[in-house]
Motif scaffolding. Structure first.
Motif, PDB file in Angstrom:
ATOM      1  N   CYS A 100     -13.763 -10.191  13.911  1.00  0.00           N
ATOM      2  CA  CYS A 100     -14.977  -9.371  14.004  1.00  0.00           C
ATOM      3  C   CYS A 100     -14.650  -7.948  13.561  1.00  0.00           C
ATOM      4  CB  CYS A 100     -15.512  -9.354  15.431  1.00  0.00           C
ATOM      5  SG  CYS A 100     -16.951  -8.257  15.629  1.00  0.00           S
ATOM      6  N   THR A 102     -16.289  -5.371  14.058  1.00  0.00           N
ATOM      7  CA  THR A 102     -16.727  -4.366  15.030  1.00  0.00           C
ATOM      8  C   THR A 102     -15.802  -4.284  16.242  1.00  0.00           C
ATOM      9  OG1 THR A 102     -18.994  -4.785  14.325  1.00  0.00           O
ATOM     10  CG2 THR A 102     -18.696  -3.550  16.374  1.00  0.00           C
ATOM     11  N   CYS A 103     -15.572  -5.407  16.909  1.00  0.00           N
ATOM     12  CA  CYS A 103     -14.807  -5.349  18.161  1.00  0.00           C
ATOM     13  C   CYS A 103     -13.399  -5.902  18.025  1.00  0.00           C
ATOM     14  CB  CYS A 103     -15.545  -6.080  19.276  1.00  0.00           C
ATOM     15  SG  CYS A 103     -15.607  -7.872  19.057  1.00  0.00           S
ATOM     16  N   CYS A 140     -19.025 -10.831  15.241  1.00  0.00           N
ATOM     17  CA  CYS A 140     -19.151 -11.855  16.267  1.00  0.00           C
ATOM     18  C   CYS A 140     -20.560 -11.783  16.854  1.00  0.00           C
ATOM     19  CB  CYS A 140     -18.102 -11.654  17.355  1.00  0.00           C
ATOM     20  SG  CYS A 140     -18.457 -10.320  18.504  1.00  0.00           S
ATOM     21  N   CYS A 143     -21.572  -8.663  18.746  1.00  0.00           N
ATOM     22  CA  CYS A 143     -21.693  -7.415  17.992  1.00  0.00           C
ATOM     23  C   CYS A 143     -22.836  -7.458  16.982  1.00  0.00           C
ATOM     24  CB  CYS A 143     -20.387  -7.111  17.269  1.00  0.00           C
ATOM     25  SG  CYS A 143     -19.028  -6.725  18.401  1.00  0.00           S
TER      26      CYS A 143
HETATM   27 ZN   LIG Z   1     -17.426  -8.343  17.880  1.00  0.00          ZN
END
Ligand SMILES: [Zn+2]
Ligand SMILES: [Mn+2]
Ligand SMILES: [Mn+2]
Ligand SMILES: [Zn+2]
Lengths: 144, 144
Positions: A100, A102-103, A140, A143
DNA sequence: ACCTAGAATGGATTCATTCCATAAAACACT
DNA sequence: AGTGTTTTATGGAATGAATCCATTCTAGGT
């Protein structure tokens, strides 16, 4: 109910270490245990988990253990861009990873093209290719 | 013989910058030029090349330029495990890379499975995948 | 129980990169 | 061309991840 107290299960940390010709030490056993608890953990996580289990370990010890385990083929190290190195028990199944953006969450992905896929490329420049590593980048569900 | 002195070629660094809405500065033009000379160069190489061309640039300036270019989509940044980040002019062709484990040499590999391959995996955990990045690891002919 | 190669410790050190405050330059508008 | 505002460059310090090194400790063979 099976008594496993005195069993020497082949997948127990100490057995794994011995089979790999490595000395059995508390830090090594604890790191192997920590690796089972946390999928794709980074060194920090493993240090914290190991420390919790043993009371204390030096940061350096954990790095040394990880290097020994990776060199022995017991552990796989992956280095997704933008993240510190992650470690996982080596399964030798050449699976790939979903990351992912983002995270940083990482999930395993089976290799669609078989065990060791994509090893042939159009022009290999004379290289001897031994591994094709695939990273699937995205978001994901949490996110997205 | 074609006179290009006053031409405004669309692929010239300054034109690229303007098209991307970026200010045209000496460091940016020089970094773009350096990127053409060195395939998959790391920051150090680009700093040295830019410095040679301009007389002097701060290290920070080159890092800032690279970030701006990457953010603008003009440059692609790759981070092969065990190597500092590498940069290349962004071609938007989703090509992959062949990396020598010994000397770090990197070569381009066309994507065998079409433009944006392998975007579907068996179980995607609900991820929205936007890119499949493949690294082929091996030994280059010189190192084998 | 003893020895020794191998492992753990603590501390310093490296490398790539980023953060920050200040000075300089690019471009829009007179 | 001159001015002003915003963006970029500079120098220097700081960060995060990992490695290096000398010393002390310990696992496992004898
Ligand atoms: Zn994520
Ligand atoms: Mn995995
Ligand atoms: Mn490339
Ligand atoms: Zn090579």
């Amino acid at each position: 109910m099976t008594d496993t107290t005195h069993a020497h299960r082949i997948d127990e940390p100490s057995a794994l270490l011995r089979a790999a010709g490595l000395r059995v030490t508390a830090p090594r056993v604890a790191v192997l245990a920590a690796l089972r608890e946390h999928r794709h953990a980074d060194a920090d996580t493993l240090i914290a988990t190991t420390r919790a289990r043993l009371g204390s370990v030096s940061t350096q010890a954990v790095y040394d253990v990880l290097k020994a385990l990776v060199d022995a083929g017991l552990v796989r190290r992956i280095e997704p861009a933008g993240s510190p190195a992650r470690y996982e028990p080596h399964t030798h199944d050449n699976h790939h990873h979903l990351v992912c953006r983002t995270c940083g969450r990482i999930e395993d992905v089976d290799c669609a093209a078989g065990r060791r896929p994509c090893l042939d490329v159009v022009d290999d420049f004379g290289f001897t290719i031994d591994e094709a590593e695939v990273v699937y980048w995205g978001q994901c569900p949490d996110c997205a």
